[in-house]
Enzyme design. Structure first.
Site, PDB file in Angstrom:
ATOM      1  N   ASN A 355       0.845  -1.197   0.000  1.00 10.04           N
ATOM      2  CA  ASN A 355       0.000   0.000   0.000  1.00 10.04           C
ATOM      3  C   ASN A 355       0.883   1.250   0.000  1.00 10.04           C
ATOM      4  OD1 ASN A 355      -2.271  -1.825   0.668  1.00 10.04           O
ATOM      5  ND2 ASN A 355      -1.281  -1.873   2.660  1.00 10.04           N
ATOM      6  N   HIS A 387      11.310  -5.718  -0.801  1.00 10.96           N
ATOM      7  CA  HIS A 387      10.299  -6.052  -1.813  1.00 10.96           C
ATOM      8  C   HIS A 387       9.191  -5.001  -1.835  1.00 10.96           C
ATOM      9  CE1 HIS A 387       7.900  -9.069  -4.190  1.00 10.96           C
ATOM     10  NE2 HIS A 387       6.916  -8.319  -3.709  1.00 10.96           N
ATOM     11  N   GLU A 388       8.669  -4.686  -0.660  1.00 13.98           N
ATOM     12  CA  GLU A 388       7.544  -3.747  -0.596  1.00 13.98           C
ATOM     13  C   GLU A 388       7.968  -2.327  -0.953  1.00 13.98           C
ATOM     14  OE1 GLU A 388       4.811  -5.202  -0.522  1.00 13.98           O
ATOM     15  OE2 GLU A 388       5.690  -7.096   0.099  1.00 13.98           O
TER      16      GLU A 388
END
Length: 966
Positions: A355, A387-388
């Site tokens: 998000n 990764h995020e």
């Protein structure tokens, strides 16, 4: 979104050696349960009740679906384009007098009419609307002209739409606003706007949180819920004064809520243009620690207050700033938002979710306790964060137009996570681990005839189930593998140059994968040093649009080199056609006479003197495994490589020592080389101390365990493993001062775990004595666990396997009382290691009780039990008997059913088991398999291949292990 179903290095090793199958191959998320209707109703009744029948979400039903109607089609029409949303949400964190947790909301969506239409179609799922003038919405124009009157509104459950039928038409180019007021359930189903619960002492705490990807923003408010429908979002949350609220952006204004002085009303700054699936908002009692990055970005790490107070967010905070700065440099693009919050949730379906500006994590993917967490836990945290954060640019700033190109988002992030994590932990050599963690794991799936290409035509991916089925290892790990290969043959500098151009061109908008190829090609065209044999698109389309991968075969006598579509079962029927006839353009770096060289293979067969060798030299292809393919040689070259490994293994790079083992076992499985040749490639392990070759061998031999741990082959196999691992066990015993210290490097620490796990499972007495003594000391003093965190999974599992009810009950009690999620995960997995069937059956009964096992962990726990040879038949009987109930009551749209099918069927290798599996398919055809449909076909294919492999190889394998175990 990070790969959801994670098994630590330690637990993965245990799985290999104790029959616990490797279940990380497919992206696996947890079981989504039916909504609870009557829980804790007696505690509070402060929330409003759901409205009556006048605003119920009863679906429009017709005898037959008219597919020509736009509201019966799963894709939104192109008639309306959203501009912005104003959304006000009030979650109630206590149940109402119906026993339900709910939220109330108001939404205003502003949109532009792109094509004249007399119907408004917007996504809505499980929302109850308050009627306004007999309709669910109010419509108006922005310019003051009259809007068309509403004829009727309806909810279409099948396609998850709110449909507004108009008496006139919307005008092309004109802007409109549509208001709605609604309520929804704040369920514990881990989707949309949902609730998560945890205990603080004896007090239950409730968190209101979100998970929108892929198609659940519509469950929170009515919206145009497709990734290309980008808009700006203005979010306002109403919540009790003692709680905090977070969203994608920083708070703009907080003030007392006029209608209830016990509540606060916080409006957040409007977001940039973004997709609905990246929205997030959270109400909780969490605490945070914070800092400001070198580029001025506000960084916050949020978690349960006790976790923050105990310093479990410190490591995440320490690495987030450097990783953000690394990606800003890597992309040549500043971080797009003013802040980056990351929050650890007690209940979360995936590993993490990107998000924009508010990344959500499973606790195990964000919190780290230096006293109780292992090095594997630490690696998990830094790689998932990387990764995020990689997604904040690639995926969030620039987003794929539709889910058929999901591989580009997730494959790219799965590749660069290693780069970002390597920057944060430069001494770990994390980039090498991608070969084991991604390349080799996904090849096991991509070698099946039932695999699928990375990119599918957009019109093949329509329904939420079809979208969710894309979140698999092909999307993540094959995507990462081919992007790594692309970066390697272009060079990282050229790759970054094209990437930067791509991001700058398409920021705040949407793309298809061809747009990236175009910008990479521009970078190639602007220089002369790197000149591939064809365009980027020509090369890469063969890797993106074809399923599978090739095996490259070299004959060192003739110099012939050829390629062929590699299939684990050579007799399987490939029904999916390919416009490229399963021929790839493959970059081939190779080593000959100590010198590196390079070759491109773009035809089925060719010949070159480069691949001819003299009597005393060998050749080695795919140096550092940058190519996504297997390599086979003539028998003479295989023998030369074996001789080199047994005389001086250091001449061959560590990664390629792992490659020799991995490739040969896969080739043997496909009957391309004798199984004894592959087994001969493990003989050098008696002299090997490096992690990657050992891990490749243990992963390969895990298949032998699954096929033979119910037969007479298993005895000599264990004796052989014991013989090979004994030197490694005593090497680490000496290196660690009798297990008191830890080796200095990450790879050494992982191989120390390999040594103990393999030695214990193969029956080395010194290992058994070690783990039993360590566990016994802990049982005598439960408040003082002196077992090093790195070794806990190994010790727990083996001690429970060697022990009985007392050892299991002690671990269960420790699990129930564990406050650190990483410790709880170690214990939860180890509890499946018991050899007592009745204990495993009892544990299986616990998995569907959320008071015992969190819903996010149900699937992984069941699979762990199934992967234990003693528990396998219990779980298979359970799944067969309860499939309809599981499927209907526990969420047919979750990822977990694919993993359940795969985990339960890994051992299948007999005609009887194949018949049972075929009967299972027939018996449940009416119920269906949802996102497990492809997994079931793969299980059938794999079972048939297993049957043939066992028939063909059992005698030779038994003979080889018998001869080499003395």
């Amino acid at each position: 979104m990070a790969k959801g179903f994670y098994i630590s290095k330690t637990l993965g090793i245990l799985g290999i050696l104790l029959g616990v199958a490797a279940v990380c191959t497919i992206i696996a998320l947890s079981v989504v349960y039916a909504q609870e209707k009557n829980r804790n109703a007696e505690n509070s009744a402060t929330a409003p009740t759901l409205p009556g029948s006048t605003s119920a979400t009863t679906a429009t039903t017709t005898p037959a679906v008219d597919e020509s109607k736009p509201w019966n089609q799963y894709r939104l029409p192109k008639t309306l384009i959203p501009d912005s949303y104003r959304v006000i949400l009030r979650p109630y964190l206590t149940p109402n007098n119906q026993g339900l947790y709910i939220f109330q909301g108001n939404s205003t969506v502003r949109f532009t009419c792109n094509q004249t239409t007399d119907v408004i179609i917007i996504h809505s799922k499980k929302l109850n609307y308050t009627l306004k003038g007999n309709h669910r919405v109010v419509l108006r124009t922005l310019d003051g002209t009259p809007a068309p009157n509403i004829d009727k509104t309806e909810l279409v459950e099948r396609t998850e739409y709110l449909v507004v039928h108009l008496q006139g038409s919307l005008v092309e180019g004109r802007q409109y606003e549509m208001d709605s007021q609604f309520q929804g359930e704040l369920a514990d189903d881990l989707a949309g706007f949902y609730r998560s619960e945890y205990m603080e002492g004896d007090v239950k705490k409730v968190v209101a949180t979100t998970q929108m990807q892929a198609a659940d923003a519509r469950k929170s408010f009515p919206c145009f819920d497709e990734p290309a429908m980008k808009a700006m979002f203005n979010i306002t949350l109403i919540y009790p004064n003692n709680l905090i609220a977070l969203s994608n952006m920083l708070p703009k204004e907080s003030k007392p809520y006029p209608e209830d002085p016990s509540c606060t009303m916080t409006e957040f700054h409007s977001t940039p243009k973004m997709s609905t699936y990246l929205l997030a908002y959270i109400v909780s009692e969490f605490k945070n620690i914070s800092s400001v990055s070198a580029n001025g970005v506000q960084i916050g790490i949020w978690a349960r207050p006790s976790a923050i107070d105990e310093g479990q967010g410190d490591y995440a905070l320490n690495v987030t700033g450097p990783i953000l700065n690394f990606f800003a440099q890597h992309y040549n693009t500043s971080y797009p938002l003013p802040k980056s919050d990351q929050i650890a949730l007690p209940d979360f379906n995936a590993g993490a979710m990107e998000n924009w500006g508010l990344v959500t994590y499973r606790e195990s993917s964000l919190v780290f306790d230096s006293q109780s967490s292992s090095i594997s836990n630490k690696e998990r945290v830094v790689t998932v964060i990387a990764h995020e954060l990689a997604h904040q640019w690639f995926g969030n700033l620039v987003t794929v137009a539709w889910w058929n190109d999901l591989w580009l988002n997730e494959g790219f992030a799965s590749y660069v996570e290693y780069l970002g994590a390597d920057y944060a932990e430069p001494t770990w050599n994390l980039k090498d681990l991608m070969v084991l963690n991604d390349v080799y794991r996904v090849m096991a799936v991509d070698a099946l005839a039932s695999s699928h290409p990375l990119s599918s035509p957009a019109d093949e991916i329509k329904t939420p189930d079809q979208i969710m089925e894309l979140f698999d290892s092909i999307t993540y790990s094959k995507g990462a593998s081919v992007i790594r290969m692309l970066s390697s043959f272009l060079t990282e500098d050229l790759f970054k140059k094209g990437l930067s151009s791509y991001l700058h061109t398409y920021q705040y908008s949407n793309t298809v994968y061809l747009d990236l190829w175009e910008h990479l090609q521009k970078a190639v065209n602007q220089q002369t040093a790197v000149q591939p044999p064809a365009t980027v698109r020509t090369i890469m389309d063969r890797w993106i649009l074809q399923m599978g991968f090739p095996v490259i075969t070299v004959n060192t006598n003739t110099g012939e080199i050829s390629q062929k579509h590699f299939l684990l079962d050579s007799k399987s029927n490939v029904t999916r056609p390919s416009e490229f006839n399963y021929i790839w353009i493959a970059p081939i770096p190779f080593l000959k006479s100590g010198q590196e060289d390079h070759y491109w293979l773009d035809v089925e067969k060719n010949q070159s003197a480069k691949f001819q060798t003299s009597s005393n030299e060998w050749i080695l292809l795919n140096i550092n495994v940058t190519g996504y393919y297997l390599v086979n040689y003539d028998e003479n070259n295989w023998k030369k490589l074996q001789n080199q490994l047994q005389t001086d293994l250091s001449v061959i790079p560590v990664i390629n020592r792992a490659q020799i083992i991995h490739d040969s076992f896969n080739l043997a499985s496909a009957k391309m080389i004798p199984i004894t040749l592959a087994l001969d490639n493990t003989l050098f392990l008696v002299k090997e101390a490096e992690y990657m070759p050992w891990q490749a061998a243990l992963s390969s031999l895990n298949y032998f365990t699954l096929m033979f741990d119910r037969s007479e082959v298993y005895g000599p196999m264990k004796r052989y493993l014991k013989k090979q691992v004994t030197p490694l066990f005593f090497y680490f015993q000496n290196r660690t001062n009798n297990w008191v210290n830890r080796p200095p490097t990450l790879m050494e620490q992982y191989n120390e775990i390999n040594a103990i796990s393999t030695a214990c499972s193969s029956g080395l007495k010194e290992c058994r004595d070690l783990v039993v003594e360590l566990y016994s000391q802990w049982m005598k003093n439960p408040n003082n666990n002196t077992i090093h965190p790195n070794l806990r999974s190994t010790v727990y599992c083996n001690a429970i396997a060697f022990g009985g009810e007392e050892e299991w009950n002690f671990a269960w009690e420790q699990f129930r009382n564990a406050t650190l999620v990483n410790e709880a995960d170690k214990l939860r997995s180890a509890l499946a290691c018991s050899k007592d069937v009745w204990i495993l059956n009892r544990y299986l009964s616990y998995t569907l009780n959320p008071d015992y096992i969190r819903k996010q962990d149900t699937t992984s726990t069941i699979i762990s039990i199934a992967s234990n040879v003693a528990g396998h038949p219990l779980v298979w009987d359970f799944v067969r008997s309860n499939w309809k109930k599981l499927f209907e009551n526990y969420g047919g749209g979750s990822f977990s059913f694919a993993n359940l099918i795969q985990g339960v069927t890994r051992r299948f290798s007999s005609e009887f088991e194949l018949q049972q599996l075929e009967q299972f398919k027939a018996d449940n055809s009416a119920t269906g398999f949802g996102t497990g449909t492809r997994a079931l076909e793969q299980a059938l294919e794999k079972t048939r291949a297993n049957i043939d492999w066992v028939k063909e190889n059992k005698d030779a394998v038994f003979k080889w292990f018998t001869e080499n175990s003395s």
